[in-house]
Design a protein around this motif. Structure first.
Motif, PDB file in Angstrom:
ATOM      1  N   VAL A  33       0.844  -1.209   0.000  1.00  0.00           N
ATOM      2  CA  VAL A  33       0.000   0.000   0.000  1.00  0.00           C
ATOM      3  C   VAL A  33       0.876   1.254   0.000  1.00  0.00           C
ATOM      4  N   LEU A  34       1.919   1.247   0.816  1.00  0.00           N
ATOM      5  CA  LEU A  34       2.836   2.392   0.854  1.00  0.00           C
ATOM      6  C   LEU A  34       3.474   2.618  -0.510  1.00  0.00           C
ATOM      7  N   GLY A  35       3.969   1.553  -1.147  1.00  0.00           N
ATOM      8  CA  GLY A  35       4.621   1.699  -2.449  1.00  0.00           C
ATOM      9  C   GLY A  35       3.691   2.245  -3.509  1.00  0.00           C
ATOM     10  N   VAL A  36       2.465   1.753  -3.539  1.00  0.00           N
ATOM     11  CA  VAL A  36       1.497   2.232  -4.534  1.00  0.00           C
ATOM     12  C   VAL A  36       1.110   3.680  -4.245  1.00  0.00           C
ATOM     13  N   ALA A  37       0.784   3.980  -2.990  1.00  0.00           N
ATOM     14  CA  ALA A  37       0.373   5.347  -2.645  1.00  0.00           C
ATOM     15  C   ALA A  37       1.507   6.337  -2.866  1.00  0.00           C
ATOM     16  N   TRP A  38       2.713   5.936  -2.522  1.00  0.00           N
ATOM     17  CA  TRP A  38       3.877   6.807  -2.666  1.00  0.00           C
ATOM     18  C   TRP A  38       4.073   7.197  -4.119  1.00  0.00           C
ATOM     19  N   GLU A  39       4.111   6.218  -4.992  1.00  0.00           N
ATOM     20  CA  GLU A  39       4.420   6.490  -6.398  1.00  0.00           C
ATOM     21  C   GLU A  39       3.222   6.990  -7.190  1.00  0.00           C
ATOM     22  N   ALA A  40       2.014   6.747  -6.707  1.00  0.00           N
ATOM     23  CA  ALA A  40       0.835   7.180  -7.459  1.00  0.00           C
ATOM     24  C   ALA A  40       0.317   8.544  -7.017  1.00  0.00           C
ATOM     25  N   TRP A  41       0.355   8.839  -5.680  1.00  0.00           N
ATOM     26  CA  TRP A  41      -0.278  10.067  -5.209  1.00  0.00           C
ATOM     27  C   TRP A  41       0.576  10.909  -4.277  1.00  0.00           C
ATOM     28  N   LEU A  42       1.216  10.301  -3.299  1.00  0.00           N
ATOM     29  CA  LEU A  42       1.830  11.073  -2.215  1.00  0.00           C
ATOM     30  C   LEU A  42       3.069  11.854  -2.639  1.00  0.00           C
ATOM     31  N   ALA A  43       4.003  11.201  -3.304  1.00  0.00           N
ATOM     32  CA  ALA A  43       5.218  11.866  -3.775  1.00  0.00           C
ATOM     33  C   ALA A  43       5.727  11.141  -5.012  1.00  0.00           C
ATOM     34  N   PRO A  44       4.981  11.228  -6.112  1.00  0.00           N
ATOM     35  CA  PRO A  44       5.347  10.445  -7.296  1.00  0.00           C
ATOM     36  C   PRO A  44       6.674  10.875  -7.909  1.00  0.00           C
ATOM     37  N   THR A  45       7.368   9.878  -8.441  1.00  0.00           N
ATOM     38  CA  THR A  45       8.609  10.112  -9.172  1.00  0.00           C
ATOM     39  C   THR A  45       8.285   9.943 -10.647  1.00  0.00           C
ATOM     40  N   GLY A  46       8.412  10.986 -11.424  1.00  0.00           N
ATOM     41  CA  GLY A  46       8.078  10.905 -12.847  1.00  0.00           C
ATOM     42  C   GLY A  46       6.581  10.811 -13.060  1.00  0.00           C
ATOM     43  N   ARG A  47       6.170   9.888 -13.927  1.00  0.00           N
ATOM     44  CA  ARG A  47       4.750   9.732 -14.256  1.00  0.00           C
ATOM     45  C   ARG A  47       4.068   8.673 -13.387  1.00  0.00           C
ATOM     46  N   GLY A  48       4.678   8.269 -12.320  1.00  0.00           N
ATOM     47  CA  GLY A  48       4.085   7.262 -11.455  1.00  0.00           C
ATOM     48  C   GLY A  48       4.307   5.845 -11.925  1.00  0.00           C
ATOM     49  N   THR A  49       5.199   5.668 -12.887  1.00  0.00           N
ATOM     50  CA  THR A  49       5.441   4.325 -13.409  1.00  0.00           C
ATOM     51  C   THR A  49       6.240   3.453 -12.438  1.00  0.00           C
ATOM     52  N   LEU A  50       6.850   4.056 -11.445  1.00  0.00           N
ATOM     53  CA  LEU A  50       7.597   3.269 -10.455  1.00  0.00           C
ATOM     54  C   LEU A  50       6.674   2.479  -9.528  1.00  0.00           C
ATOM     55  N   VAL A  51       5.374   2.608  -9.718  1.00  0.00           N
ATOM     56  CA  VAL A  51       4.435   1.829  -8.923  1.00  0.00           C
ATOM     57  C   VAL A  51       4.631   0.324  -9.179  1.00  0.00           C
ATOM     58  N   VAL A  52       5.232  -0.027 -10.291  1.00  0.00           N
ATOM     59  CA  VAL A  52       5.480  -1.440 -10.599  1.00  0.00           C
ATOM     60  C   VAL A  52       6.510  -2.064  -9.660  1.00  0.00           C
ATOM     61  N   LYS A  53       7.177  -1.246  -8.876  1.00  0.00           N
ATOM     62  CA  LYS A  53       8.185  -1.782  -7.953  1.00  0.00           C
ATOM     63  C   LYS A  53       7.566  -2.686  -6.892  1.00  0.00           C
ATOM     64  N   VAL A  54       6.254  -2.611  -6.702  1.00  0.00           N
ATOM     65  CA  VAL A  54       5.604  -3.455  -5.694  1.00  0.00           C
ATOM     66  C   VAL A  54       5.198  -4.819  -6.249  1.00  0.00           C
ATOM     67  N   LEU A  55       5.427  -5.082  -7.524  1.00  0.00           N
ATOM     68  CA  LEU A  55       5.044  -6.366  -8.103  1.00  0.00           C
ATOM     69  C   LEU A  55       5.668  -7.566  -7.389  1.00  0.00           C
ATOM     70  N   PRO A  56       6.966  -7.568  -7.078  1.00  0.00           N
ATOM     71  CA  PRO A  56       7.501  -8.720  -6.344  1.00  0.00           C
ATOM     72  C   PRO A  56       6.816  -8.937  -5.002  1.00  0.00           C
ATOM     73  N   LEU A  57       6.455  -7.861  -4.342  1.00  0.00           N
ATOM     74  CA  LEU A  57       5.745  -7.983  -3.069  1.00  0.00           C
ATOM     75  C   LEU A  57       4.352  -8.561  -3.289  1.00  0.00           C
ATOM     76  N   ALA A  58       3.686  -8.119  -4.337  1.00  0.00           N
ATOM     77  CA  ALA A  58       2.353  -8.634  -4.632  1.00  0.00           C
ATOM     78  C   ALA A  58       2.404 -10.113  -4.995  1.00  0.00           C
ATOM     79  N   LEU A  59       3.467 -10.528  -5.655  1.00  0.00           N
ATOM     80  CA  LEU A  59       3.617 -11.938  -5.998  1.00  0.00           C
ATOM     81  C   LEU A  59       3.805 -12.812  -4.758  1.00  0.00           C
ATOM     82  N   ALA A  60       4.292 -12.219  -3.682  1.00  0.00           N
ATOM     83  CA  ALA A  60       4.511 -12.974  -2.446  1.00  0.00           C
ATOM     84  C   ALA A  60       3.231 -13.142  -1.629  1.00  0.00           C
ATOM     85  N   LEU A  61       2.224 -12.340  -1.882  1.00  0.00           N
ATOM     86  CA  LEU A  61       0.998 -12.386  -1.082  1.00  0.00           C
ATOM     87  C   LEU A  61       0.362 -13.777  -0.997  1.00  0.00           C
TER      88      LEU A  61
END
Length: 127
Positions: A33-61
């Motif tokens: 949740v932190l990774g998605v919110a950070w890159e999408a709304w709270l303090a995005p880097t670029g166009r918010g494409t870094l939200v994909v960085k949470v994919l490995p975490l999502a795969l672990a769920l």
């Protein structure tokens, strides 16, 4: 023989190991949740494409949810990438991004500790 409603995978985890699994699951979800919110709304880097960085975490769920020991093992290694990202961004960023990086560091350490404790409890119970 009493009826057991738990899955066979749950039977090899002692109560302390189950508590650590729940803590790992909670910190994993919080880190996602932190990774998605950070890159999408709270303090995005670029166009918010870094939200994909949470994919490995999502795969672990699913693996953490289903108590797969292998998932806990690889997750305890992968989580250090998020710790390092948090340290780098806490050191180099200012304001909201630095605060979010501090939270990422704390959640990463908590996730690692919960995974390590769960693994230790499961292996101890199996011995």
């Amino acid at each position: 023989m009493p009826a057991v409603s738990a899955t066979p995978a749950a039977l090899d985890a002692p109560p302390a190991g189950e508590a650590m699994r729940r803590l790992a699951l909670a910190s994993l979800v919080a880190l996602i949740v932190l990774g998605v919110a950070w890159e999408a709304w709270l303090a995005p880097t670029g166009r918010g494409t870094l939200v994909v960085k949470v994919l490995p975490l999502a795969l672990a769920l699913p693996g953490v949810w289903l108590r797969r020991l292998y998932t806990f093992r690889w997750l305890s290694l992968v989580v250090w990438l998020y710790f390092v990202e948090g340290v780098v961004r806490a050191w180099g960023d200012r304001g909201t991004s630095a605060a979010l990086a501090g939270l990422e560091i704390a959640l990463s350490v908590l996730l690692f500790a919960a995974c390590a404790a769960h693994i230790r409890q499961r292996l101890r119970a199996a011995a």
